[in-house]
Enzyme design. Structure first.
Site: not given
Ligand code: GLY
Length: 260
Positions: A143, A170-171, A173, A194-195
């Site tokens: 990101t 997947r969603v 953060d 790491h989301g």
């Molecule tokens: N930090 C972005 C994601 O894990 O989607």
């Protein structure tokens, strides 16, 4: 805000190449110019992030990574200390998802997702881009983001192509308030990395709470980096009335610029 100290920080994501800080410098320069011409903080932060979305060395916009089925879906979010928050998740074929998130922030909604977010972007005439066959130049990065302060208000903005190779659906953060970003009267925070870990730690909101307790940004940053295991990439930008800080447990292109 003539005469007030203006500040902007921008990053190219955890894992981005430090040598690509010319890109984050450019984002800061455009964002600062906007602040100097009285542009509100949310808009300045979002335009800075658009510069990073247009730079394919970073994992957002045209640099977005592919999911396990080869498709690209993007998330973006923005928030300011005037209680505006907007996000999009799993949007595709739109050049600047952060501008769609900004439109959501100015609407009656807080998060729009998937095909319906795409449709919303088309209704508002946001620029399309064909991402079929896209090859990301940012394979190991995460990101992008920016935080700003105009002496009175704070804002944060984030945009991502997500985690490469992830399962469709997947969603991460980014579109979850208080996870990837938070802004309020005490400051602004944006996270990258790491989301799933960022979400579990409620990273941005808990960092923001530290600012509310008077902890200076550099101290907050060091503390938050310690919440993550070595295998979990994490980076942060933080600004408060007491200063600013940025850093990551990986390489990370990031810049800061101040002005009046
Ligand atoms: N930090 C972005 C994601 O894990 O989607």
């Amino acid at each position: 805000m003539p005469g007030k100290q203006l500040i902007i920080l921008a990053h190219g994501g955890a894992g981005s190449n430090n040598a690509h800080s010319d890109g984050t410098d450019r984002a800061c320069k455009i964002g600062l110019e906007l602040l100097q011409s009285q542009t509100p903080v949310l808009e300045a932060a979002c335009y800075a992030v658009s510069i990073l979305e247009n730079d394919s060395r970073f994992n957002a916009g045209t640099g977005s990574r592919k999911r396990s089925d080869g498709s690209v879906r993007m998330d973006a979010a923005c928030m300011d200390s005037g209680k505006r928050f907007g996000a999009v998740s799993a949007i595709q074929h739109i050049k600047n998802p952060i501008q769609v998130a900004r439109a959501v922030a100015n609407s009656e909604y807080r998060v729009l997702t998937g095909e319906d977010a795409h449709q919303y972007a088309l209704e508002l005439s946001f620029e399309k881009v064909d991402m079929t066959g896209l090859e990301s130049e940012a394979p190991g990065t995460d990101t992008v983001g920016a935080v700003v302060f105009n002496g009175e208000y704070f804002a944060a903005a984030l945009s991502t192509g997500g985690t490469g190779g992830s399962r469709p659906g997947r969603v991460g953060d980014v579109p979850l308030i208080g996870c990837g970003l938070y802004a309020g009267e005490h400051g602004a925070v944006c996270a990258t990395g790491h989301g799933e870990s960022i979400t579990l730690n409620l990273t941005a909101y808990r960092t923001y709470e530290m600012l509310g307790r008077g902890i200076v940004p550099q101290e907050a940053l060091e503390s938050v980096l310690g919440w993550f295991e070595d295998s979990q990439d994490i980076g942060l930008l933080i600004v408060s009335k007491k200063g600013h800080a940025g850093g990551s447990n990986r390489s990370m292109a990031w810049s800061t610029l101040t002005g009046k």
